[in-house]
Design a protein around this motif. Structure first.
Motif, short mmCIF file in Angstrom:
data_model
loop_
_atom_site.label_atom_id
_atom_site.label_comp_id
_atom_site.label_asym_id
_atom_site.label_seq_id
_atom_site.Cartn_x
_atom_site.Cartn_y
_atom_site.Cartn_z
N ARG A 69 0.81 -0.99 -0.10
CA ARG A 69 -0.16 0.12 -0.07
C ARG A 69 0.87 1.08 -0.18
O ARG A 69 0.41 2.26 -0.72
CB ARG A 69 -1.04 -0.20 1.26
N VAL A 70 1.86 1.30 0.59
CA VAL A 70 3.05 2.45 0.72
C VAL A 70 3.49 2.78 -0.59
O VAL A 70 3.74 3.68 -1.22
CB VAL A 70 4.03 1.95 1.78
N ASP A 71 3.88 1.44 -1.28
CA ASP A 71 4.49 1.74 -2.61
C ASP A 71 3.53 2.23 -3.80
O ASP A 71 3.93 3.08 -4.54
CB ASP A 71 4.82 0.04 -3.18
N LEU A 72 2.22 2.02 -3.22
CA LEU A 72 1.01 2.77 -4.29
C LEU A 72 0.97 4.34 -3.67
O LEU A 72 0.80 5.01 -4.85
CB LEU A 72 -0.09 1.89 -4.02
N GLU A 189 -15.04 4.61 -3.79
CA GLU A 189 -14.76 5.59 -4.65
C GLU A 189 -15.06 6.95 -3.95
O GLU A 189 -14.34 8.14 -4.29
CB GLU A 189 -15.72 5.51 -5.84
N LEU A 190 -16.01 6.91 -3.12
CA LEU A 190 -16.23 8.34 -2.25
C LEU A 190 -15.18 8.72 -1.59
O LEU A 190 -14.48 9.78 -1.54
CB LEU A 190 -17.69 8.00 -1.42
N ALA A 191 -14.53 7.57 -0.60
CA ALA A 191 -13.49 7.99 0.06
C ALA A 191 -11.98 8.55 -0.76
O ALA A 191 -11.31 9.22 -0.19
CB ALA A 191 -13.09 6.76 0.74
N SER A 192 -12.07 7.74 -2.01
CA SER A 192 -10.94 8.41 -2.84
C SER A 192 -11.11 9.63 -3.13
O SER A 192 -10.02 10.47 -3.20
CB SER A 192 -10.84 7.39 -4.09
N LEU A 193 -12.08 10.23 -3.41
CA LEU A 193 -12.31 11.58 -3.91
C LEU A 193 -12.31 12.47 -2.74
O LEU A 193 -11.34 13.45 -2.64
CB LEU A 193 -14.07 11.90 -4.39
N ARG A 194 -12.84 12.49 -1.33
CA ARG A 194 -12.93 13.08 -0.40
C ARG A 194 -11.77 12.92 0.59
O ARG A 194 -11.01 13.62 1.14
CB ARG A 194 -14.17 12.89 0.45
N GLY A 195 -10.89 11.89 0.50
CA GLY A 195 -9.83 11.33 1.23
C GLY A 195 -10.14 11.10 2.60
O GLY A 195 -11.19 10.82 2.95
N ASP A 196 -8.94 10.67 3.43
CA ASP A 196 -9.10 10.43 4.75
C ASP A 196 -7.72 10.63 5.55
O ASP A 196 -6.94 10.12 5.38
CB ASP A 196 -9.53 8.84 4.63
N ILE A 201 -4.77 9.72 3.45
CA ILE A 201 -5.17 9.70 1.92
C ILE A 201 -5.67 11.10 1.89
O ILE A 201 -6.49 11.51 2.16
CB ILE A 201 -6.26 8.62 1.98
N PRO A 202 -4.85 11.80 0.72
CA PRO A 202 -5.10 13.09 0.62
C PRO A 202 -6.55 13.55 -0.08
O PRO A 202 -7.09 14.78 0.23
CB PRO A 202 -3.95 13.53 -0.38
N GLY A 203 -6.95 12.77 -0.90
CA GLY A 203 -8.15 12.88 -1.55
C GLY A 203 -8.06 14.21 -2.48
O GLY A 203 -6.80 14.48 -2.97
N VAL A 204 -9.11 14.70 -3.23
CA VAL A 204 -9.02 15.81 -4.37
C VAL A 204 -9.23 16.67 -3.59
O VAL A 204 -10.36 17.10 -2.97
CB VAL A 204 -10.02 15.22 -5.42
N PRO A 205 -8.56 17.93 -3.82
CA PRO A 205 -8.73 19.18 -3.13
C PRO A 205 -9.74 19.82 -3.44
O PRO A 205 -10.45 19.85 -4.68
CB PRO A 205 -7.67 20.16 -3.54
N GLY A 206 -10.82 20.35 -2.37
CA GLY A 206 -11.90 21.09 -2.52
C GLY A 206 -13.03 20.08 -2.55
O GLY A 206 -14.39 20.70 -2.74
N PRO A 258 -8.14 3.92 -4.96
CA PRO A 258 -9.05 3.17 -5.00
C PRO A 258 -8.56 1.70 -4.40
O PRO A 258 -8.89 0.74 -3.55
CB PRO A 258 -9.98 2.90 -6.06
N GLN A 259 -7.14 1.40 -5.05
CA GLN A 259 -6.63 0.20 -4.61
C GLN A 259 -6.28 0.16 -3.23
O GLN A 259 -6.03 -0.67 -2.70
CB GLN A 259 -5.28 0.00 -5.79
N VAL A 260 -5.59 1.29 -2.72
CA VAL A 260 -5.38 1.50 -1.36
C VAL A 260 -6.39 1.26 -0.46
O VAL A 260 -6.25 0.74 0.47
CB VAL A 260 -4.65 2.77 -1.28
N ILE A 261 -7.44 1.75 -0.63
CA ILE A 261 -8.53 1.97 0.37
C ILE A 261 -9.50 0.82 0.18
O ILE A 261 -9.61 0.06 1.34
CB ILE A 261 -9.56 3.10 -0.20
#
Length: 310
Positions: A69-72, A189-196, A201-206, A258-261
């Protein structure tokens, strides 16, 4: 005939919550910290009394930050790395209690399951898949990533804590949609966009929870959102120009997030449903009694044995 019910507990979540929720002034006979020990046993007792499962598994973090996961995503849990560069930063008073918790659960005869290169999350996902078709599965954790496992048709539900109380709230697909605006299948997919931020997990700004849910609803899925952004589809109720630009700029991140989450569901745990049945006797009575005496755990240990019918 009793319907099989598997309770899977996120053990690290239980002992972290116990450590921070049970007063640190509680000490064992030799003055050692025991708040996480006592709190973990009490939490298990309450879950057993309330849920009455036929099967139980305690998921364990064999690797809290898997290298793959760190490699990704290099930022994955990076803010929680200790000074040694690889272990998790944990309070010293908790560090000494964690191996004792493992020994207690093992001596009692509860399955404590981990896997090399995998987090407890992946163990839990695999157990949920393993039990599919056998009976219902309930995951006990405060980690919202487990939302992705919720599946009414497969009988997989989630228990999350109710604030700082000892109680738990049951989460199914309806509650997931009520909380996040999307169903469990769209959670990754929601978590990928908003981050955590808790997992780095940074997410997409804004883009936060509500915006991510609205965009997924509007465009169908993450691929649809990205296509709309690539096409410059700026429209009322859809993407704004700033959001479209942020999504285009985050293309590399969105390829891997998404692969990480996503929780794995295919670990070779080497167990079957029958291995998860509640114990009929204490597996190691001498070891259990010794640990209970050493750490002054008489009352919580007795309550847990009663909840197990031992």
């Amino acid at each position: 005939m009793v319907t099989p019910q598997l309770l899977v507990v996120d053990t690290s979540y239980l002992f972290f919550r116990a450590f921070h929720g049970v007063p640190s002034r509680l000490r064992g006979p030799a003055g050692e910290p025991v708040n996480a020990l006592r709190g973990t046993l009490d939490a298990l007792t309450r879950l057993l009394e309330e849920r009455r499962p036929t099967h139980l598994a305690c998921a364990w973090d064999q690797d809290w930050r898997p290298q793959w996961r760190v490699d990704l995503l290099a930022s994955y849990k990076a803010h929680r790395v200790a000074a040694d560069g690889h272990s998790e930063e944990i309070p010293a008073d908790l560090v000494v209690q964690i191996p004792v918790i493992h020994r207690l659960l093992t001596a009692l005869g509860l399955p404590v399951l981990g896997a090399a290169g995998a987090e407890a999350d992946d163990v839990i996902g695999t157990l949920a898949a393993l039990f599919a078709g056998v009976g219902a599965v309930t995951v006990a954790s405060g980690d919202r990533d487990f939302t992705q496992l919720v599946d009414d048709a497969a009988g997989v539900g989630l228990l999350t804590p109710v604030g700082r109380t000892p109680g738990w709230r049951e989460i199914h697909e309806a509650q997931t949609r009520e909380t996040y605006g999307v169903g469990p299948a769209s959670y990754v997919e929601l978590a990928s966009l908003r981050g955590d931020s808790s997992d780095g997990i940074p997410g997409v700004p804004g883009i936060g929870d509500r915006t991510a849910a609205r965009l997924l609803d509007r465009y169908g899925d993450l691929a649809g959102v990205r296509r709309a952004a690539a096409d410059g589809a700026v429209e009322k109720g859809g993407l704004t120009a700033r959001q479209a630009e942020a999504i285009r700029a985050g293309a590399d991140y969105l390829d891997i997030a998404p692969q990480v989450i996503r929780i794995r569901r295919d670990l070779p745990l080497g167990v079957g449903p029958d291995d998860l049945l509640l114990p009929r006797a204490v597996a190691d009575r001498a070891g259990w009694d010794g640990l209970v005496d050493t750490y002054g755990l008489g009352s919580p240990a007795t309550r847990l044995l009663q909840a197990l019918g031992l």
